[in-house]
Design an enzyme around this catalytic site. Structure first.
Site: not given
Lengths: 424, 190
Positions: A216, A220, A244-245
């Site tokens: 963080h 990413s 999406k996860d």
């Protein structure tokens, strides 16, 4: 530093908490509006998947520990009692045992994703190194967990792996005796393995926290390997990547459940259903599948100490990978030569896995040696040279340019392109 | 949540109510699906902490009463708990039957606490109903309290020859367990 936090939460109770301990603001910042590159593909699911598996492993593991007895005359029977007598004990044990395999599948994909897209490069070196620590901890935890059922494979796996340390000159024998707490794998070994198997997952949580904290800070990586240049390149983590996860988690759970319910012994060795016998080694002794490539490296080197060093070295080399790869370009999409070598390296790892599963005879010996050599050649020679010799493809100007120019044609309908800009 | 409301689906030109209804429905379905899934996996986890089959298999014990002389008592273990089995003398039975219900903390006749035709045998769970200690009175050398039954050393509760509480902080009589006579001198508890 001291002073109350000015919370913007409307709910008075949550506001009261958030003013004193701004965890809600933190979660909003890190998982709500957290700006995330807009071009993730599904390979970016695997960090979240690993987290889900870890939670399942800890929950099922704590419940299993309530029924398990870490004593050499009772361990095997207590595991059988879990299978037969404990309510849903079969589900807990099969879920936990196969969960370990799933954990490694997920983490290995996560690692190879990092290798392909250059996620280990500056400024994410420390993030990557913490990841290697996580993998080492996972390996230690999985190995000790495999010993607990105290079957033949448990016992002889423990004997072989602990004996690796005997390869070190002078101190080797003493280290092994110390690890065993005796002069062979016996009750003291089982007891300490149980204690450590329970402890290490919590150490794992600590290192994962650092891994995520570092993530963080750097943000990413993404399939293009270029940094987001502004709000037009990112999306808020929620709802875009929470959803999406979630899709990935659903698919993962289907696969996991299919193994647990329909092929629970797929990854297991039948010999581990024979109680441990210190006087007879099984005819075929192989580690769990996730250790096979390392096991193959160990066997490929015709020297005891050399084999052990090469095996440990195959993981240690990952720590210095960020400095071995001299190319400033992250994603293999723009490195046509590296891309070929990436797939060759993946192939070498798979071949090593197959070598580890076969007796070291005939072609398997040669394959093992060639793949072992290739594995190290890739990291130690090819990567440093490639950064200097390879001519990368031109990088896109920005993530949004590349994304919007690609499939679909033209800007996305509605607010999809505009809204995030307004939000941030 | 606020981000969701601004998601791309909510484009201008649509009826906001119509679109919001669909979105709420999707959220509800997703949340309900997740709740069912979580419940389905949490229940086995909770249930795994309930007594397992091997524990339940110890749910009944058989006891031979023949060696117990009149006036003596034995302790047997049933489900990990002490069971008091007392061979009562005729005087003790009479004392238990003659008590007026109005004198009892937890009114119960002696007949309700023994099997008809086997009044000499009293079978109770030997755990004080106050805070779970095991009362004294099974051994001939134990104090049996003023009422000739059992005396709890923890807080002084006293039980009579029918195992009913007569004095002290205990709120209830010594509990009964299900049992039956398989022959004149044998019982099966559980």
């Amino acid at each position: 530093m001291a002073g109350l936090h000015k919370s913007e939460i409307e709910n008075p109770v949550l506001n009261w908490i958030d003013t004193r301990l701004p965890v809600i603001t933190m979660m909003q910042k890190e998982y709500g509006v957290f700006p995330t590159p807009r071009n993730f593909n599904y390979l970016w699911n695997f960090g979240a998947l690993a987290m889900v598996v870890l939670m399942i492993m800890i929950a099922s593991g704590i419940l299993l520990a309530m029924h398990y007895t870490p004593e050499k005359t009772m361990a095997f029977d207590s595991v059988e009692a879990i299978m037969r007598d404990v309510n849903f004990g079969w589900l807990l044990r099969y879920g936990h045992a196969n969960g370990a395999s799933m954990f490694f599948i997920v983490v290995y994909i996560h690692i190879f994703r990092g290798l392909y897209y250059g996620s280990y490069k500056a400024p994410r070196e420390l993030l990557w190194m913490l990841g290697v620590v996580i993998m080492l901890l996972m390996m230690a935890t999985a190995f000790m967990g495999y010993v607990l059922p105290w079957g033949q494979m448990s016992f002889w796996g423990a004997t072989v792996i602990t004996n690796l340390f005997s390869a070190f000159p002078l101190v080797g024998e003493h280290i092994v005796t110390w690890l065993w707490g005796g002069f062979s794998v016996d009750n003291p070994t089982l007891n300490r393995f149980f204690a450590l198997h329970y402890l290490l997952p919590f150490v794992l949580i600590g290192v994962i926290f650092l891994h995520v904290a570092a993530l963080h800070i750097t943000g990413s990586n993404n399939p293009l390997g270029i940094d987001p240049k502004g709000p037009q390149d990112t999306l808020p983590f929620h709802p875009y990547y929470t959803i999406k996860d979630s899709v990935g988690i659903c698919v993962f759970l289907i696969v996991y459940a299919a193994v647990v319910f329909f092929a629970p012994n797929l990854f297991g060795e039948p010999d581990n259903y024979i109680p441990a016998n210190p006087l007879a080694t099984p005819a075929e002794i192989v580690p769990e599948w996730y250790f096979l490539p390392f096991y193959a490296i160990l066997r490929s080197v015709p020297d005891k100490l050399g084999g052990v060093l090469m095996m440990f070295g195959s993981i240690i080399v990952l720590f210095v990978l960020p400095w071995l790869d001299t190319s400033p370009v992250r994603s293999a999409r723009f490195r046509p030569v590296y891309r070929v070598f990436f797939w060759l390296q993946l192939l070498a790892c798979i071949v090593l896995g197959m070598v580890g599963a076969h007796r070291p005879e005939g072609i398997w010996v040669i394959l093992g040696r060639v793949s072992t050599a290739w594995y190290f050649l890739h990291f130690l020679v090819i990567l440093p040279l490639l950064g200097k010799l390879e001519r990368p493809l031109p990088l896109p100007e920005s993530i949004s340019r590349a994304v919007l120019r690609g499939g679909g044609g033209g800007p996305l309908p509605g607010g999809a392109t505009a809204k995030p800009m307004e939000k941030v | 949540m606020s981000v969701t409301a601004h998601a791309p689906g909510h484009a201008s030109g649509h009826e906001p109510g119509h679109d919001a209804g669909k979105r709420d429905f999707l959220k509800l379905v997703a949340a309900a699906g997740a709740a069912v899934g979580v419940g389905a996996i949490v229940w086995p986890m909770i249930d795994s902490m309930n007594p397992s089959a091997d524990v339940l298999a110890l749910g009944s014990v058989e006891v031979d009463l023949a060696p117990v002389p009149v006036g003596q008592a034995i302790t047997v273990v049933w489900r990990g708990k002490p069971m008091f089995i007392r061979h009562r003398s005729p005087e003790e039975i009479k004392a238990a039957q003659d008590v007026k219900l109005s004198q009892l903390t937890d009114p119960q006749t002696d007949a309700e606490r023994v099997k008809a035709g086997h009044e000499q045998w009293l079978v109770v769970i030997g755990i004080c109903t106050h805070l779970g200690c095991i009362p004294l009175g099974n051994k001939p050398t134990d104090p049996r309290g003023e009422y000739g039954g059992w005396f709890c050393p923890c807080h002084g509760s006293q039980y009579d020859t029918s195992g009913r509480v007569r004095h002290g902080p205990a709120p209830l009589n010594l509990a009964l367990a299900p049992y039956e006579f398989t022959s004149d001198t044998k019982i099966k508890i559980g």
